[in-house]
Structure formats: structure tokens, C-alpha cells
Enzyme design. Structure first.
Site, short mmCIF file in Angstrom:
data_model
loop_
_atom_site.label_atom_id
_atom_site.label_comp_id
_atom_site.label_asym_id
_atom_site.label_seq_id
_atom_site.Cartn_x
_atom_site.Cartn_y
_atom_site.Cartn_z
N ASP A 123 0.84 -1.20 0.00
CA ASP A 123 0.00 0.00 0.00
C ASP A 123 0.87 1.25 0.00
OD1 ASP A 123 -2.33 1.48 0.04
OD2 ASP A 123 -2.62 1.30 2.20
N HIS A 163 3.11 3.38 -9.07
CA HIS A 163 2.98 1.94 -9.35
C HIS A 163 4.28 1.37 -9.94
CE1 HIS A 163 -1.13 2.12 -8.18
NE2 HIS A 163 -1.56 2.77 -9.25
N LEU A 211 12.01 -20.14 -3.15
CA LEU A 211 10.91 -19.32 -2.67
C LEU A 211 9.65 -19.52 -3.51
CD1 LEU A 211 10.03 -16.80 -0.84
CD2 LEU A 211 10.63 -15.42 -2.85
#
Length: 244
Positions: free
Chosen positions: A24, A41, A135
Site C-alpha cells: 500500500d 505503481h 521461494l
């Protein structure tokens, strides 16, 4: 939570194997710099790269990122288009590096409802990295926690109606097995950047006993040090799971 006291690589997870992040603050980051939202962004994508690179060295096995919620469709059409374009660019530009580093890329949410060319790209990325043992990078796309629960409940109800399942067999475990996240362990912690204190319809079931971590840092400024600091805070928590 300070981003100045990062633990050494491999020492900081403190038992946190699965971290979920609500990314956020992109818009506020751009506004503070008098830049268009798309600039925020784009900077956020760079933060994703940094965090994915740092995560294995800090002991994480699974990293789930809230990349695009089902509510994000309410944003202006040009912003949605920009977000989809950035997603496509990230997958196209990073897939070789992710694969080379043993990262397994996967997705949760109603992502197969995206445009066909996007779905095809995501499917290819999943297939290419499916055998990797490093991962697990899980991106929540067109995701909503309530929708996920409804889909899981609907599947159980259909099985009961068809006689494939008894009503008494509808348990918490049975529902959890129908969630998008069934193949991964539940998140140990949910981190939100930018100081906001809400889940925003993210991993509602899965977060029942997750630790909440909040940082004032805006997502585009988040880096390996901030990730290390979050995991160090997690390590200081005493997890009780309702027992006392």
C-alpha cells in the site's frame, strides 16, 4: 516499526516462513512527489523486485503479495490498464531471473477471468517455474477474500448436494482445503505498508492467527532493510494461538 535495524541474512525470520504483504502507498508516494499515480505503481514494481530478491536470504519460504484486488476494478479505467500493463511487464521481464533463482511463481484469486493474453502469460510463467524448489512467490490477482470463501463454500455445497460428501464432513479443514492457498502453509504474518490498519479483504480465513505487522513506510520505499526489520519484529512476538 523502523527500517534501520535489519537482521543479518538468514537470521531474521524468527520462525516466519510465510509472509503475506498488502502493498500500500503507491499513490501517496507519487502524490508527495507531484508525479502521476502510474509513477508510484512503477516504483512499487521495483520494490517487489527488491523484496523478492531479499526474501530467501531472510528465511522466507512463501511470499504472498496482494497485487490486484477484486475491488481494484473500481479504479479509473486508465489506472487499471496501467496496472495490468505493469503486471504483464513484470512477468515478462522477470520470469528468466525468477526461474534462474529457483523461485516458483503462482497465483491466487480469480485470475483466470483476466484477458486471455494475460491468462496465457501467467499460465506459461506457472508452468515454467512449477518444478522450482526455492521461494514460492504467490501473487493475489483479481483476488478477494470473501469471494474466495464463497467459491470454497459453493464447492462444498455442490458436493453435498450431489451426494459426494456428507454434511457432517463439512469441517474447517474441508473448507480450508478448498481455498486458493491450500497448497501452502498458512501465513505466519500479514504486513501492511503505509500505516493503514485494515485487511482490505485479503486472506480473511488464512489470517485467523497471523501476526499483524504495520509500517509507515510507503510500498515504493520498502526494501530489504525494511523487510528485515518486519521479520525481526515478528521474531519478538509471542504467538499464543488462543491458548492463554
Amino acid at each position: 516499526m523502523s527500517a534501520t535495524a535489519a537482521p543479518l541474512a538468514g537470521d531474521g525470520a524468527g520462525g516466519c516462513r510465510h509472509l503475506a504483504i498488502i502493498m500500500d502507498g503507491n499513490g501517496r508516494w507519487a502524490k508527495a512527489r507531484r508525479l502521476p499515480r502510474i509513477a508510484g505503481h512503477r516504483a512499487g514494481v521495483e520494490a517487489v523486485r527488491r523484496v523478492v530478491e531479499a526474501a530467501p536470504g531472510l528465511g522466507l519460504d512463501v511470499l504472498t503479495l496482494y497485487a490486484f484486488s477484486s475491488e481494484n476494478w473500481k479504479r479509473p479505467a486508465d489506472e487499471v490498464s496501467d496496472l495490468m500493463g505493469l503486471l504483464k511487464h513484470y512477468v515478462q521481464s522477470e520470469i528468466d531471473n525468477l526461474h534462474r533463482n529457483g523461485v516458483r511463481l503462482d497465483f491466487i484469486g480469480n485470475w483466470r477471468a483476466l484477458k486471455p493474453d494475460m491468462v496465457a502469460l501467467l499460465e506459461r510463467a506457472r508452468e515454467r517455474t512449477a518444478g522450482n524448489q526455492g521461494l514460492s512467490l504467490v501473487m493475489a490477482l483479481n483476488y478477494g477474500g470473501q469471494d474466495e470463501l464463497v467459491r470454497a463454500a459453493r464447492g462444498l455445497a455442490a458436493d453435498v448436494a450431489a451426494g459426494r460428501l456428507n454434511a457432517d464432513d463439512v469441517t474447517a479443514e474441508a473448507l480450508e482445503a478448498r481455498l486458493d492457498t491450500a497448497q501452502w502453509p498458512l501465513p505466519d504474518a500479514v504486513l501492511r505498508t503505509s500505516g493503514e490498519l485494515r485487511l482490505s479483504n485479503f486472506l480473511l480465513w488464512q489470517s485467523a492467527y497471523a501476526e499483524f505487522l504495520v509500517t509507515e513506510t510507503l510500498w515504493p520505499d520498502f526494501d530489504a532493510a525494511a523487510l528485515g526489520a518486519a521479520l525481526a519484529e515478528f521474531a519478538r512476538r509471542e504467538r499464543r494461538f488462543g491458548g492463554r
